[in-house]
Design a protein around this motif. Structure first.
Motif, PDB file in Angstrom:
ATOM      1  N   SER A  30      -1.589   6.539  -7.820  1.00 60.04           N
ATOM      2  CA  SER A  30      -2.461   7.338  -6.956  1.00 60.04           C
ATOM      3  C   SER A  30      -3.473   8.165  -7.743  1.00 60.04           C
ATOM      4  O   SER A  30      -4.372   8.754  -7.155  1.00 60.04           O
ATOM      5  N   LEU A  74      -5.704   4.055 -10.236  1.00 62.52           N
ATOM      6  CA  LEU A  74      -6.570   3.346  -9.291  1.00 62.52           C
ATOM      7  C   LEU A  74      -7.578   2.454 -10.011  1.00 62.52           C
ATOM      8  O   LEU A  74      -7.850   1.326  -9.570  1.00 62.52           O
ATOM      9  N   TRP A  94       0.834  -1.195   0.000  1.00 63.05           N
ATOM     10  CA  TRP A  94       0.000   0.000   0.000  1.00 63.05           C
ATOM     11  C   TRP A  94       0.874   1.253   0.000  1.00 63.05           C
ATOM     12  O   TRP A  94       0.663   2.178  -0.786  1.00 63.05           O
ATOM     13  N   ASP A 123       1.359   4.060  -2.924  1.00 64.24           N
ATOM     14  CA  ASP A 123       1.107   5.473  -2.646  1.00 64.24           C
ATOM     15  C   ASP A 123       2.261   6.359  -3.098  1.00 64.24           C
ATOM     16  O   ASP A 123       2.069   7.539  -3.399  1.00 64.24           O
ATOM     17  N   SER A 124       3.453   5.809  -3.144  1.00 66.87           N
ATOM     18  CA  SER A 124       4.619   6.602  -3.535  1.00 66.87           C
ATOM     19  C   SER A 124       4.734   6.753  -5.053  1.00 66.87           C
ATOM     20  O   SER A 124       5.515   7.572  -5.534  1.00 66.87           O
TER      21      SER A 124
END
Length: 70
Positions: A33, A38, A23, A27-28
């Motif tokens: 993101s 997504l 996760w 996110d990085s």
């Protein structure tokens, strides 16, 4: 029997750590993101889940057939 319970608890703990790491890693990544990222990840996840569930169901049916005829 107690050993298997401890190993199952260890597996659950390890899964939590892996999930959190993946996760954070996703996110990085800016692409993952965003809206499109997504959506793509959601579709890939759904396809992987359906494939896994169908495979598990097929294996369970084979095992059930062997138990009935064996």
């Amino acid at each position: 029997m107690k050993t298997i319970i401890w190993m199952e608890m260890l597996l659950i703990g390890a899964s939590i750590l892996i999930f959190r790491s993946v996760w954070t890693f996703l996110d990085s990544i800016a692409w993952a993101s965003g809206r499109v990222g997504l959506a793509v990840l959601l579709l890939v996840g759904i396809l992987a889940a359906v494939l896994a569930l169908r495979s598990i169901e097929a294996l369970s049916e084979k095992k059930g057939d062997r138990a009935k005829h064996g």
